[in-house]
Design a protein around this motif. Sequence first.
Motif, PDB file in Angstrom:
ATOM      1  N   PHE A  44      -6.586-104.440 -31.066  1.00 47.97           N
ATOM      2  CA  PHE A  44      -6.319-103.495 -32.260  1.00 47.97           C
ATOM      3  C   PHE A  44      -7.299-102.223 -32.181  1.00 47.97           C
ATOM      4  CE2 PHE A  44      -7.938-102.529 -36.512  1.00 47.97           C
ATOM      5  CZ  PHE A  44      -6.929-102.162 -37.163  1.00 47.97           C
ATOM      6  N   VAL A  45      -8.559-102.531 -31.682  1.00 44.99           N
ATOM      7  CA  VAL A  45      -9.505-101.432 -31.808  1.00 44.99           C
ATOM      8  C   VAL A  45      -9.098-100.533 -30.495  1.00 44.99           C
ATOM      9  CG1 VAL A  45     -12.060-100.625 -31.359  1.00 44.99           C
ATOM     10  CG2 VAL A  45     -11.344-102.814 -32.841  1.00 44.99           C
ATOM     11  N   ARG A  46      -8.848-100.919 -29.308  1.00 44.21           N
ATOM     12  CA  ARG A  46      -8.577-100.243 -28.241  1.00 44.21           C
ATOM     13  C   ARG A  46      -7.287 -99.521 -28.341  1.00 44.21           C
ATOM     14  NH1 ARG A  46     -10.025-102.765 -22.581  1.00 44.21           N
ATOM     15  NH2 ARG A  46     -12.150-103.732 -23.125  1.00 44.21           N
ATOM     16  N   ALA A  47      -6.013-100.150 -29.007  1.00 43.39           N
ATOM     17  CA  ALA A  47      -5.125 -99.406 -29.367  1.00 43.39           C
ATOM     18  C   ALA A  47      -5.192 -98.100 -30.317  1.00 43.39           C
ATOM     19  CB  ALA A  47      -3.934-100.209 -29.668  1.00 43.39           C
ATOM     20  N   LEU A  48      -6.177 -98.134 -31.205  1.00 41.73           N
ATOM     21  CA  LEU A  48      -6.207 -97.131 -32.190  1.00 41.73           C
ATOM     22  C   LEU A  48      -7.414 -96.174 -32.138  1.00 41.73           C
ATOM     23  CD1 LEU A  48      -4.773 -99.104 -35.260  1.00 41.73           C
ATOM     24  CD2 LEU A  48      -3.685 -97.313 -33.945  1.00 41.73           C
ATOM     25  N   HIS A  49      -8.190 -96.872 -31.265  1.00 37.53           N
ATOM     26  CA  HIS A  49      -9.641 -95.965 -31.052  1.00 37.53           C
ATOM     27  C   HIS A  49      -9.192 -94.383 -30.921  1.00 37.53           C
ATOM     28  CE1 HIS A  49     -13.438 -94.541 -29.292  1.00 37.53           C
ATOM     29  NE2 HIS A  49     -13.886 -95.308 -30.178  1.00 37.53           N
ATOM     30  N   ARG A  50      -8.459 -93.999 -30.032  1.00 37.71           N
ATOM     31  CA  ARG A  50      -8.085 -92.634 -29.719  1.00 37.71           C
ATOM     32  C   ARG A  50      -7.622 -91.913 -30.996  1.00 37.71           C
ATOM     33  NH1 ARG A  50      -3.466 -90.528 -26.368  1.00 37.71           N
ATOM     34  NH2 ARG A  50      -4.458 -88.190 -25.943  1.00 37.71           N
ATOM     35  N   ASP A  51      -6.507 -92.651 -31.707  1.00 37.95           N
ATOM     36  CA  ASP A  51      -6.022 -91.827 -32.652  1.00 37.95           C
ATOM     37  C   ASP A  51      -7.019 -91.661 -33.710  1.00 37.95           C
ATOM     38  OD1 ASP A  51      -3.582 -91.710 -31.729  1.00 37.95           O
ATOM     39  OD2 ASP A  51      -2.652 -93.347 -33.018  1.00 37.95           O
TER      40      ASP A  51
END
Length: 200
Positions: A45-52
């Motif tokens: 969850f964190v890795r998938a949305l960190h950039r956004d």
Amino acid sequence: MITPALTAACPKRTSPRTESAALDEATTAWALAARAGDPDAVEHFVRALHRDVLRYVAHLCADPQAVDDLAQETFLRALGSLHRFEGRCSARAWLLSIARRAVIDGYRRASARPRLADRPDWQLAAEHAQPRDLPGFDDGIVLLDLLAALPDERRQAFVLTQLLGLPYAEAAALSGCPEGTVRSRVARARATLAGELELA
């Protein structure tokens, strides 16, 4: 444990809208699994949305040095209130609304207690704060300058829908206005940006 179905929810290469919908579906599933206590789901969850979150906070925040701290605060708040997430909207929309509140709270703290820059070389700090995934440093400066010239509402609508790929309905929910208003703001932002690029 993350199931193959959750991992397979992110497609290899499709249209940006399909990719965005698949990412929303996967991250929402990960958030719900994390809520149930799955530590692997938290990491996904964190890795998938960190950039956004970083990109969204960078466009809302006037202080480039605060972007990383505000992004970290966003995830801390989200993970602390994950038990209340029920999946009624996408996890990305939910997380970006938390990011928006974190930035607003950051402005309130900064206005109550002004901070001095802790770096003597402001130019180097500004260069390091630029997004790294843009075609080039100069292009990144131009894009940020063009976006900064837009009114706040138009910039937010443009960033949410065109840069982060949120559907107009979710961007409207985050902005607290009707979907038609978001569409209008995006159209006006595009027209302004196109006009500015023609003059350049």
